[in-house]
Design a protein around this motif. Structure first.
Motif, PDB file in Angstrom:
ATOM      1  N   ALA A 228      47.114   8.166  46.672  1.00  0.00           N
ATOM      2  CA  ALA A 228      48.412   8.043  47.324  1.00  0.00           C
ATOM      3  C   ALA A 228      48.555   8.994  48.506  1.00  0.00           C
ATOM      4  O   ALA A 228      49.176   8.649  49.511  1.00  0.00           O
ATOM      5  CB  ALA A 228      49.534   8.305  46.314  1.00  0.00           C
ATOM      6  N   GLU A 229      47.987  10.194  48.373  1.00  0.00           N
ATOM      7  CA  GLU A 229      48.172  11.199  49.423  1.00  0.00           C
ATOM      8  C   GLU A 229      46.928  12.073  49.516  1.00  0.00           C
ATOM      9  O   GLU A 229      46.339  12.443  48.507  1.00  0.00           O
ATOM     10  CB  GLU A 229      49.374  12.083  49.084  1.00  0.00           C
ATOM     11  CG  GLU A 229      49.592  13.220  50.050  1.00  0.00           C
ATOM     12  CD  GLU A 229      50.662  14.195  49.596  1.00  0.00           C
ATOM     13  OE1 GLU A 229      51.075  14.995  50.430  1.00  0.00           O
ATOM     14  OE2 GLU A 229      51.058  14.167  48.424  1.00  0.00           O
ATOM     15  N   ARG A 230      46.570  12.408  50.747  1.00  0.00           N
ATOM     16  CA  ARG A 230      45.511  13.378  51.000  1.00  0.00           C
ATOM     17  C   ARG A 230      46.188  14.599  51.607  1.00  0.00           C
ATOM     18  O   ARG A 230      46.611  14.574  52.761  1.00  0.00           O
ATOM     19  CB  ARG A 230      44.462  12.811  51.950  1.00  0.00           C
ATOM     20  CG  ARG A 230      43.766  11.619  51.388  1.00  0.00           C
ATOM     21  CD  ARG A 230      42.622  11.045  52.167  1.00  0.00           C
ATOM     22  NE  ARG A 230      42.542  11.296  53.579  1.00  0.00           N
ATOM     23  CZ  ARG A 230      41.514  10.939  54.349  1.00  0.00           C
ATOM     24  NH1 ARG A 230      40.496  10.304  53.828  1.00  0.00           N
ATOM     25  NH2 ARG A 230      41.518  11.200  55.643  1.00  0.00           N
ATOM     26  N   ALA A 231      46.310  15.671  50.836  1.00  0.00           N
ATOM     27  CA  ALA A 231      47.065  16.839  51.271  1.00  0.00           C
ATOM     28  C   ALA A 231      46.185  17.942  51.848  1.00  0.00           C
ATOM     29  O   ALA A 231      46.711  18.926  52.364  1.00  0.00           O
ATOM     30  CB  ALA A 231      47.887  17.389  50.100  1.00  0.00           C
ATOM     31  N   ALA A 232      44.874  17.820  51.765  1.00  0.00           N
ATOM     32  CA  ALA A 232      43.967  18.846  52.284  1.00  0.00           C
ATOM     33  C   ALA A 232      43.145  18.289  53.434  1.00  0.00           C
ATOM     34  O   ALA A 232      42.863  17.095  53.487  1.00  0.00           O
ATOM     35  CB  ALA A 232      43.041  19.334  51.174  1.00  0.00           C
ATOM     36  N   ARG A 233      42.798  19.201  54.343  1.00  0.00           N
ATOM     37  CA  ARG A 233      41.944  18.829  55.485  1.00  0.00           C
ATOM     38  C   ARG A 233      40.736  19.752  55.530  1.00  0.00           C
ATOM     39  O   ARG A 233      40.772  20.866  54.998  1.00  0.00           O
ATOM     40  CB  ARG A 233      42.734  18.944  56.784  1.00  0.00           C
ATOM     41  CG  ARG A 233      43.870  17.934  56.859  1.00  0.00           C
ATOM     42  CD  ARG A 233      44.502  17.920  58.202  1.00  0.00           C
ATOM     43  NE  ARG A 233      45.010  19.256  58.553  1.00  0.00           N
ATOM     44  CZ  ARG A 233      45.903  19.486  59.463  1.00  0.00           C
ATOM     45  NH1 ARG A 233      46.405  18.487  60.149  1.00  0.00           N
ATOM     46  NH2 ARG A 233      46.299  20.704  59.729  1.00  0.00           N
ATOM     47  N   ALA A 234      39.692  19.310  56.189  1.00  0.00           N
ATOM     48  CA  ALA A 234      38.465  20.095  56.310  1.00  0.00           C
ATOM     49  C   ALA A 234      38.786  21.503  56.797  1.00  0.00           C
ATOM     50  O   ALA A 234      39.544  21.687  57.748  1.00  0.00           O
ATOM     51  CB  ALA A 234      37.491  19.410  57.257  1.00  0.00           C
ATOM     52  N   GLY A 235      38.243  22.479  56.088  1.00  0.00           N
ATOM     53  CA  GLY A 235      38.422  23.875  56.468  1.00  0.00           C
ATOM     54  C   GLY A 235      39.590  24.573  55.790  1.00  0.00           C
ATOM     55  O   GLY A 235      39.698  25.798  55.871  1.00  0.00           O
ATOM     56  N   ASP A 236      40.462  23.836  55.106  1.00  0.00           N
ATOM     57  CA  ASP A 236      41.594  24.457  54.407  1.00  0.00           C
ATOM     58  C   ASP A 236      41.081  25.374  53.299  1.00  0.00           C
ATOM     59  O   ASP A 236      40.196  24.992  52.526  1.00  0.00           O
ATOM     60  CB  ASP A 236      42.502  23.409  53.754  1.00  0.00           C
ATOM     61  CG  ASP A 236      43.387  22.663  54.741  1.00  0.00           C
ATOM     62  OD1 ASP A 236      43.403  23.025  55.943  1.00  0.00           O
ATOM     63  OD2 ASP A 236      44.066  21.710  54.313  1.00  0.00           O
ATOM     64  N   ALA A 237      41.658  26.591  53.205  1.00  0.00           N
ATOM     65  CA  ALA A 237      41.367  27.497  52.094  1.00  0.00           C
ATOM     66  C   ALA A 237      42.058  26.948  50.846  1.00  0.00           C
ATOM     67  O   ALA A 237      43.189  26.454  50.928  1.00  0.00           O
ATOM     68  CB  ALA A 237      41.867  28.901  52.410  1.00  0.00           C
ATOM     69  N   LEU A 238      41.385  27.026  49.711  1.00  0.00           N
ATOM     70  CA  LEU A 238      41.896  26.424  48.485  1.00  0.00           C
ATOM     71  C   LEU A 238      41.943  27.425  47.334  1.00  0.00           C
ATOM     72  O   LEU A 238      40.995  27.530  46.550  1.00  0.00           O
ATOM     73  CB  LEU A 238      41.020  25.237  48.074  1.00  0.00           C
ATOM     74  CG  LEU A 238      40.848  24.120  49.093  1.00  0.00           C
ATOM     75  CD1 LEU A 238      39.831  23.108  48.595  1.00  0.00           C
ATOM     76  CD2 LEU A 238      42.179  23.459  49.375  1.00  0.00           C
ATOM     77  N   PRO A 239      43.045  28.149  47.187  1.00  0.00           N
ATOM     78  CA  PRO A 239      43.175  28.991  45.999  1.00  0.00           C
ATOM     79  C   PRO A 239      43.221  28.115  44.746  1.00  0.00           C
ATOM     80  O   PRO A 239      43.589  26.936  44.825  1.00  0.00           O
ATOM     81  CB  PRO A 239      44.522  29.691  46.196  1.00  0.00           C
ATOM     82  CG  PRO A 239      44.900  29.485  47.624  1.00  0.00           C
ATOM     83  CD  PRO A 239      44.182  28.259  48.086  1.00  0.00           C
TER      84      PRO A 239
END
Length: 77
Positions: free
Chosen positions: A53-64
């Motif tokens: 339904a949704e893509r909330a992250a993009r290449a290079g985003d930091a992911l805690p």
């Protein structure tokens, strides 16, 4: 909606890329994205079947740990 969350991978994580587009059908266990840690690529699998339904992250985003990178609708496809 079911959230796709990043687990605690024991090291800083960065979003790599998506393998499906918003609206695409996915089955539980399908590879939907990848996350990068310390030079390794970790596959992210769909936790349930439905449609992305949704893509909330993009290449290079930091992911805690616990970051929601996307959602899957509970609709049948």
């Amino acid at each position: 909606m079911t959230r796709i969350e990043v687990l605690d991978l024991g090291a800083p994580a960065t979003f790599g890329q998506w393998h499906v587009r918003a609206g695409d059908p996915v089955r539980e266990g399908d590879r939907v994205a990848e996350v990068l840690i310390a030079g390794a690529v970790i596959d992210v699998s769909a936790p349930v079947s439905g449609a992305l339904a949704e893509r909330a992250a993009r290449a290079g985003d930091a992911l805690p740990p616990g970051t929601v990178i996307g959602t899957i609708s509970d609709d049948e496809f």
